[in-house]
Design a protein around this motif. Sequence first.
Motif, PDB file in Angstrom:
ATOM      1  N   ALA A  92      78.212   0.822  -9.502  1.00 21.53           N
ATOM      2  CA  ALA A  92      78.849   1.356 -10.710  1.00 21.53           C
ATOM      3  C   ALA A  92      77.944   2.357 -11.421  1.00 21.53           C
ATOM      4  O   ALA A  92      78.415   3.404 -11.907  1.00 21.53           O
ATOM      5  N   GLU A  93      76.638   2.061 -11.472  1.00 17.57           N
ATOM      6  CA  GLU A  93      75.707   2.991 -12.109  1.00 17.57           C
ATOM      7  C   GLU A  93      75.613   4.294 -11.317  1.00 17.57           C
ATOM      8  O   GLU A  93      75.534   5.379 -11.908  1.00 17.57           O
ATOM      9  N   ARG A 147      73.725 -13.549  -6.978  1.00 18.91           N
ATOM     10  CA  ARG A 147      72.986 -12.554  -7.747  1.00 18.91           C
ATOM     11  C   ARG A 147      72.888 -11.249  -6.980  1.00 18.91           C
ATOM     12  O   ARG A 147      73.002 -10.159  -7.554  1.00 18.91           O
ATOM     13  N   ARG A 191      76.185  -9.452  -7.303  1.00 15.89           N
ATOM     14  CA  ARG A 191      76.361  -8.884  -8.645  1.00 15.89           C
ATOM     15  C   ARG A 191      75.488  -7.650  -8.846  1.00 15.89           C
ATOM     16  O   ARG A 191      75.931  -6.652  -9.408  1.00 15.89           O
ATOM     17  N   GLU A 192      74.233  -7.706  -8.370  1.00  8.62           N
ATOM     18  CA  GLU A 192      73.335  -6.569  -8.529  1.00  8.62           C
ATOM     19  C   GLU A 192      73.842  -5.360  -7.742  1.00  8.62           C
ATOM     20  O   GLU A 192      73.748  -4.221  -8.209  1.00  8.62           O
ATOM     21  N   ARG A 193      74.396  -5.607  -6.558  1.00 11.09           N
ATOM     22  CA  ARG A 193      74.916  -4.499  -5.761  1.00 11.09           C
ATOM     23  C   ARG A 193      76.095  -3.834  -6.461  1.00 11.09           C
ATOM     24  O   ARG A 193      76.189  -2.595  -6.515  1.00 11.09           O
ATOM     25  N   ARG A 194      77.007  -4.647  -7.024  1.00 10.11           N
ATOM     26  CA  ARG A 194      78.140  -4.075  -7.752  1.00 10.11           C
ATOM     27  C   ARG A 194      77.666  -3.265  -8.954  1.00 10.11           C
ATOM     28  O   ARG A 194      78.202  -2.192  -9.245  1.00 10.11           O
ATOM     29  N   THR A 195      76.649  -3.773  -9.637  1.00 14.42           N
ATOM     30  CA  THR A 195      76.124  -3.061 -10.799  1.00 14.42           C
ATOM     31  C   THR A 195      75.510  -1.728 -10.400  1.00 14.42           C
ATOM     32  O   THR A 195      75.739  -0.696 -11.044  1.00 14.42           O
ATOM     33  N   LEU A 196      74.729  -1.725  -9.301  1.00 11.98           N
ATOM     34  CA  LEU A 196      74.095  -0.485  -8.848  1.00 11.98           C
ATOM     35  C   LEU A 196      75.127   0.539  -8.399  1.00 11.98           C
ATOM     36  O   LEU A 196      74.978   1.743  -8.652  1.00 11.98           O
TER      37      LEU A 196
END
Length: 215
Positions: free
Chosen positions: A169-170, A159, A162-167
């Motif tokens: 990208a944002e 998790r 995944r959260e790091r990749r999402t941040l």
Amino acid sequence: MLLEHPSDGLAAIRTHIGAIFVSLELSRKNWLVTSLSPGKAEKMSKHSVAAGDVAGLLALFAELGRKAEARTGQSYPIITIQEAGLDGFWLHRVLQQNGVESHVVDPASIAVPRRRKRAKTDKIDGETLLRTLLAYKRGEPRVCAMVVAPSPEEEDRRRLCRERRTLIAERIEHVNRIKGLLFAQGISTTNRCGATGGRGLRRCAPGTDGSCRRI
């Protein structure tokens, strides 16, 4: 990690297993339960439980067990199946802790008809999951791929990644949007994202040669 069912010639010809089979369709509002119990002439039953109501789900399982025992005079174990998804594996672990044989399936591994459009309805999906579970327990080869549930620690590590990749990208999306707005006003920027943020930004008047380039 996916685990395909091993091929077993003796198991593949079995047509009956004494158990109560249950498929779970999880959503944010309701959990739709499709069950197949001994003594009902292979008639499937539909039930609904409020999302997150584990006590209500276990009570439903107990009621299914009591009815099956009243019909046949025998007690049966509960075997469940659910799709791997955003809910993670917490319900899978809770069911196992309460003596339920739980399986999590990779939905992409379930064969569906290709010649016709498949309607996305709870009725079709619940029955498809249940039939997949029955074929898996009979030992039929290449029916589906079951997911091996990670430990809570492994799930937490995944998790975080995944959260790091999402941040990231944002952040890239926001930086590009801001750069586009600045260029539209005649402000040139560099591709740096340092600790100073925008404190070093110098404004150029629209229509200039873009000599203000430092952030």
